[in-house]
Design a protein around this motif. Sequence first.
Motif, PDB file in Angstrom:
ATOM      1  N   LEU A 140       0.833  -1.213   0.000  1.00 48.26           N
ATOM      2  CA  LEU A 140       0.000   0.000   0.000  1.00 48.26           C
ATOM      3  C   LEU A 140       0.864   1.258   0.000  1.00 48.26           C
ATOM      4  O   LEU A 140       0.358   2.376   0.133  1.00 48.26           O
ATOM      5  N   GLY A 141       2.172   1.066  -0.135  1.00 47.50           N
ATOM      6  CA  GLY A 141       3.071   2.218  -0.181  1.00 47.50           C
ATOM      7  C   GLY A 141       3.434   2.758   1.183  1.00 47.50           C
ATOM      8  O   GLY A 141       3.853   3.909   1.317  1.00 47.50           O
ATOM      9  N   LYS A 142       3.278   1.909   2.206  1.00 52.27           N
ATOM     10  CA  LYS A 142       3.520   2.373   3.579  1.00 52.27           C
ATOM     11  C   LYS A 142       4.725   1.666   4.201  1.00 52.27           C
ATOM     12  O   LYS A 142       4.809   0.437   4.184  1.00 52.27           O
ATOM     13  N   VAL A 143       5.639   2.465   4.741  1.00 53.16           N
ATOM     14  CA  VAL A 143       6.835   1.950   5.413  1.00 53.16           C
ATOM     15  C   VAL A 143       6.615   2.068   6.918  1.00 53.16           C
ATOM     16  O   VAL A 143       5.976   3.020   7.373  1.00 53.16           O
ATOM     17  N   PHE A 144       7.137   1.113   7.718  1.00 49.33           N
ATOM     18  CA  PHE A 144       6.784   1.066   9.145  1.00 49.33           C
ATOM     19  C   PHE A 144       7.132   2.338   9.912  1.00 49.33           C
ATOM     20  O   PHE A 144       6.484   2.652  10.905  1.00 49.33           O
ATOM     21  N   VAL A 145       8.135   3.081   9.455  1.00 53.11           N
ATOM     22  CA  VAL A 145       8.511   4.309  10.174  1.00 53.11           C
ATOM     23  C   VAL A 145       7.384   5.350  10.142  1.00 53.11           C
ATOM     24  O   VAL A 145       7.377   6.286  10.942  1.00 53.11           O
ATOM     25  N   GLU A 146       6.405   5.156   9.241  1.00 56.94           N
ATOM     26  CA  GLU A 146       5.281   6.085   9.187  1.00 56.94           C
ATOM     27  C   GLU A 146       4.353   5.941  10.394  1.00 56.94           C
ATOM     28  O   GLU A 146       3.492   6.799  10.619  1.00 56.94           O
ATOM     29  N   TYR A 147       4.518   4.852  11.173  1.00 57.90           N
ATOM     30  CA  TYR A 147       3.743   4.708  12.410  1.00 57.90           C
ATOM     31  C   TYR A 147       4.399   5.469  13.559  1.00 57.90           C
ATOM     32  O   TYR A 147       3.789   5.646  14.604  1.00 57.90           O
ATOM     33  N   LEU A 148       5.643   5.874  13.397  1.00 60.95           N
ATOM     34  CA  LEU A 148       6.374   6.534  14.479  1.00 60.95           C
ATOM     35  C   LEU A 148       6.035   8.026  14.489  1.00 60.95           C
ATOM     36  O   LEU A 148       5.398   8.540  13.568  1.00 60.95           O
ATOM     37  N   SER A 149       6.461   8.721  15.526  1.00 58.63           N
ATOM     38  CA  SER A 149       6.174  10.154  15.628  1.00 58.63           C
ATOM     39  C   SER A 149       6.901  10.900  14.501  1.00 58.63           C
ATOM     40  O   SER A 149       7.941  10.439  14.015  1.00 58.63           O
ATOM     41  N   PRO A 150       6.378  12.042  14.082  1.00 61.44           N
ATOM     42  CA  PRO A 150       7.045  12.825  13.025  1.00 61.44           C
ATOM     43  C   PRO A 150       8.493  13.142  13.392  1.00 61.44           C
ATOM     44  O   PRO A 150       9.370  13.141  12.525  1.00 61.44           O
ATOM     45  N   LEU A 151       8.738  13.385  14.670  1.00 60.83           N
ATOM     46  CA  LEU A 151      10.099  13.710  15.116  1.00 60.83           C
ATOM     47  C   LEU A 151      11.038  12.537  14.853  1.00 60.83           C
ATOM     48  O   LEU A 151      12.105  12.688  14.253  1.00 60.83           O
ATOM     49  N   LYS A 152      10.604  11.337  15.288  1.00 54.37           N
ATOM     50  CA  LYS A 152      11.435  10.134  15.080  1.00 54.37           C
ATOM     51  C   LYS A 152      11.630   9.867  13.594  1.00 54.37           C
ATOM     52  O   LYS A 152      12.715   9.542  13.137  1.00 54.37           O
ATOM     53  N   ARG A 153      10.521  10.026  12.844  1.00 54.26           N
ATOM     54  CA  ARG A 153      10.574   9.724  11.411  1.00 54.26           C
ATOM     55  C   ARG A 153      11.558  10.660  10.697  1.00 54.26           C
ATOM     56  O   ARG A 153      12.341  10.243   9.857  1.00 54.26           O
ATOM     57  N   ASN A 154      11.541  11.929  11.078  1.00 53.48           N
ATOM     58  CA  ASN A 154      12.459  12.881  10.459  1.00 53.48           C
ATOM     59  C   ASN A 154      13.905  12.588  10.811  1.00 53.48           C
ATOM     60  O   ASN A 154      14.792  12.732   9.970  1.00 53.48           O
ATOM     61  N   ARG A 155      14.133  12.155  12.071  1.00 53.88           N
ATOM     62  CA  ARG A 155      15.492  11.779  12.477  1.00 53.88           C
ATOM     63  C   ARG A 155      15.987  10.603  11.644  1.00 53.88           C
ATOM     64  O   ARG A 155      17.124  10.570  11.200  1.00 53.88           O
ATOM     65  N   ILE A 156      15.090   9.625  11.429  1.00 47.52           N
ATOM     66  CA  ILE A 156      15.456   8.436  10.646  1.00 47.52           C
ATOM     67  C   ILE A 156      15.741   8.835   9.194  1.00 47.52           C
ATOM     68  O   ILE A 156      16.716   8.396   8.591  1.00 47.52           O
ATOM     69  N   LYS A 157      14.907   9.717   8.669  1.00 48.51           N
ATOM     70  CA  LYS A 157      15.070  10.182   7.285  1.00 48.51           C
ATOM     71  C   LYS A 157      16.439  10.857   7.115  1.00 48.51           C
ATOM     72  O   LYS A 157      17.184  10.558   6.171  1.00 48.51           O
ATOM     73  N   THR A 158      16.779  11.739   8.045  1.00 50.19           N
ATOM     74  CA  THR A 158      18.059  12.444   7.991  1.00 50.19           C
ATOM     75  C   THR A 158      19.216  11.459   8.042  1.00 50.19           C
ATOM     76  O   THR A 158      20.176  11.548   7.267  1.00 50.19           O
ATOM     77  N   LYS A 159      19.092  10.473   8.966  1.00 53.34           N
ATOM     78  CA  LYS A 159      20.151   9.473   9.125  1.00 53.34           C
ATOM     79  C   LYS A 159      20.315   8.644   7.848  1.00 53.34           C
ATOM     80  O   LYS A 159      21.424   8.410   7.375  1.00 53.34           O
ATOM     81  N   MET A 160      19.173   8.213   7.274  1.00 50.83           N
ATOM     82  CA  MET A 160      19.217   7.398   6.053  1.00 50.83           C
ATOM     83  C   MET A 160      19.847   8.170   4.887  1.00 50.83           C
ATOM     84  O   MET A 160      20.653   7.629   4.134  1.00 50.83           O
ATOM     85  N   LEU A 161      19.475   9.419   4.745  1.00 52.72           N
ATOM     86  CA  LEU A 161      20.016  10.233   3.646  1.00 52.72           C
ATOM     87  C   LEU A 161      21.522  10.414   3.811  1.00 52.72           C
ATOM     88  O   LEU A 161      22.276  10.373   2.834  1.00 52.72           O
TER      89      LEU A 161
END
Length: 169
Positions: A140-161
């Motif tokens: 459905l185009g959904k990754v599990f980090v989308e269940y986490l808080s926006p703050l956590k998700r943004n931290r993960i995004k920054t780390k991944m990039l």
Amino acid sequence: MALLPILCFPDPRLHKVAQPVQAVDARIKALIADMFETMYHAHGIGLAATQIDVHERLIVIDTSEERDQPLVLINPEIIWASAEMKVNDEGCLSVPGIYDGVERHEAVHVRALDGEGQSRVIEADGLLAVCIQHEMDHLLGKVFVEYLSPLKRNRIKTKMLKVQREERR
Ligand code: NI
């Protein structure tokens, strides 16, 4: 058989919605073999076609310790889900190195075609139930980090990039 490249979060292609598989033909069977090879090589317990940039409703899973119980789900539909929910730590081959808690149904019944195109119902609980729900989200185009808080998700995004930039050097 071949190893397939796995898309990594936050690749926008991970958010595409998969279409039903039209026929379990030679092309799909070859894809299933490649997906198992890719999943086992990456030490994963599940892989959705979305993660290898194929946007069809196809999932491969093996939650066994011995890595000898391959399970194929084509066009899966959840036909029953327990009222009981449970939080489990999840990880994802598309978000390497990240593990966090996600609430899921403790048990689910899923109707799907197997690798031969036969319809079957899988009654899953525990790790298998978690894995099926996680992989069906990918379709459905959904990754599990989308269940986490926006703050956590943004931290993960920054780390991944950052990791992806370093890998390209
Ligand atoms: Ni995943």
